[in-house]
Scaffold this motif. Structure first.
Motif, short mmCIF file in Angstrom:
data_model
loop_
_atom_site.label_atom_id
_atom_site.label_comp_id
_atom_site.label_asym_id
_atom_site.label_seq_id
_atom_site.Cartn_x
_atom_site.Cartn_y
_atom_site.Cartn_z
N UNK A 94 69.83 82.30 35.82
CA UNK A 94 70.81 81.32 35.37
C UNK A 94 70.29 80.61 34.13
N UNK A 95 69.15 79.94 34.26
CA UNK A 95 68.56 79.24 33.13
C UNK A 95 67.14 79.71 32.86
N UNK A 117 67.54 74.78 23.30
CA UNK A 117 67.94 76.08 22.77
C UNK A 117 68.89 76.78 23.73
N UNK A 118 68.54 76.81 25.01
CA UNK A 118 69.39 77.44 26.02
C UNK A 118 70.72 76.69 26.13
N UNK A 119 70.67 75.35 26.07
CA UNK A 119 71.91 74.55 26.14
C UNK A 119 72.84 74.87 24.98
N UNK A 120 72.29 74.99 23.80
CA UNK A 120 73.10 75.26 22.60
C UNK A 120 73.84 76.60 22.75
N UNK A 121 73.14 77.60 23.23
CA UNK A 121 73.75 78.92 23.44
C UNK A 121 74.80 78.83 24.55
N UNK A 122 74.44 78.20 25.67
CA UNK A 122 75.33 78.13 26.83
C UNK A 122 76.64 77.42 26.52
N UNK A 141 75.60 86.17 27.52
CA UNK A 141 74.20 85.74 27.40
C UNK A 141 73.40 86.00 28.66
N UNK A 142 73.91 85.54 29.79
CA UNK A 142 73.21 85.68 31.08
C UNK A 142 74.22 85.86 32.19
N UNK A 143 73.79 86.52 33.23
CA UNK A 143 74.60 86.67 34.44
C UNK A 143 73.81 86.09 35.61
#
Length: 138
Positions: A78-79, A29-34, A58-60
Motif C-alpha cells: 500500500x505505502x 514523495x509517495x503522497x504526491x504520486x498517490x 502506481x501500486x496495488x
C-alpha cells in the motif's frame, strides 16, 4: 444487515487524502504520486471471506478478511512500509462495513457503505478523515 458491496468500483472523488496520508506517516514523495491517482476497487465475497483490492497505475493492495474475525494486517504494497498495522476487526454495523485497526496509530480504520449507486469509503487515522466515493463500473 449486510448489503452487497461487491463489484468493480471507480473513484469519483477523494477528499483529504493528503491529510490522512500525513497522519499515517507516509512520506511526501509517495503522497504526491498517490494524490494524482484514480483508484479502482474490486470487492469480492467468497463464502464468509471478503477480498478488497485497491488498484492504481502506481501500486496495488489486496486485503482479505472474514467479518467478525480479528486478523493481522500489514501495509506492504500500500505505502511500501514493512511495518505491522496490528490487529484489525471488520464488522457489519447496520448497512456499514466497519474496520477498526489497533496498532501503531490511534483511532485508525475505515468504513464502507452504499448510498444510492455510489460506494462510500471513509478512511480515518488520528484526527484526519479521508472521504472517497466510487461509482460502480458495469
Amino acid at each position: 444487515m449486510a448489503v452487497n458491496i461487491c463489484g468493480l468500483w471507480d473513484m469519483v472523488s477523494n477528499v483529504n487524502f493528503d491529510g490522512y496520508m500525513i497522519a499515517m506517516g507516509i512520506g511526501p514523495t509517495t503522497r504526491k504520486i498517490a494524490l494524482k491517482l484514480k483508484h479502482r476497487k474490486i470487492i469480492e465475497q467468497m463464502d464468509d471471506q471478503y477480498i478488497i483490492k485497491t488498484l492504481s497505475t502506481f501500486k496495488n493492495y489486496s486485503l482479505s478478511f472474514r467479518v467478525g474475525e480479528e486478523f493481522e494486517e500489514f501495509t506492504k504494497g500500500l505505502d511500501n512500509r514493512h511495518c505491522k498495522v496490528g490487529f484489525s476487526l471488520v464488522t457489519w454495523q447496520g448497512n456499514r462495513l466497519v474496520c477498526t485497526q489497533k496498532g501503531e496509530k490511534k483511532k485508525r480504520g475505515w468504513v464502507h457503505w452504499l448510498e444510492g449507486d455510489k460506494l462510500h469509503l471513509e478512511l480515518y487515522c488520528e484526527d484526519q478523515i479521508c472521504r472517497q466515493v466510487f461509482k460502480k463500473n458495469g
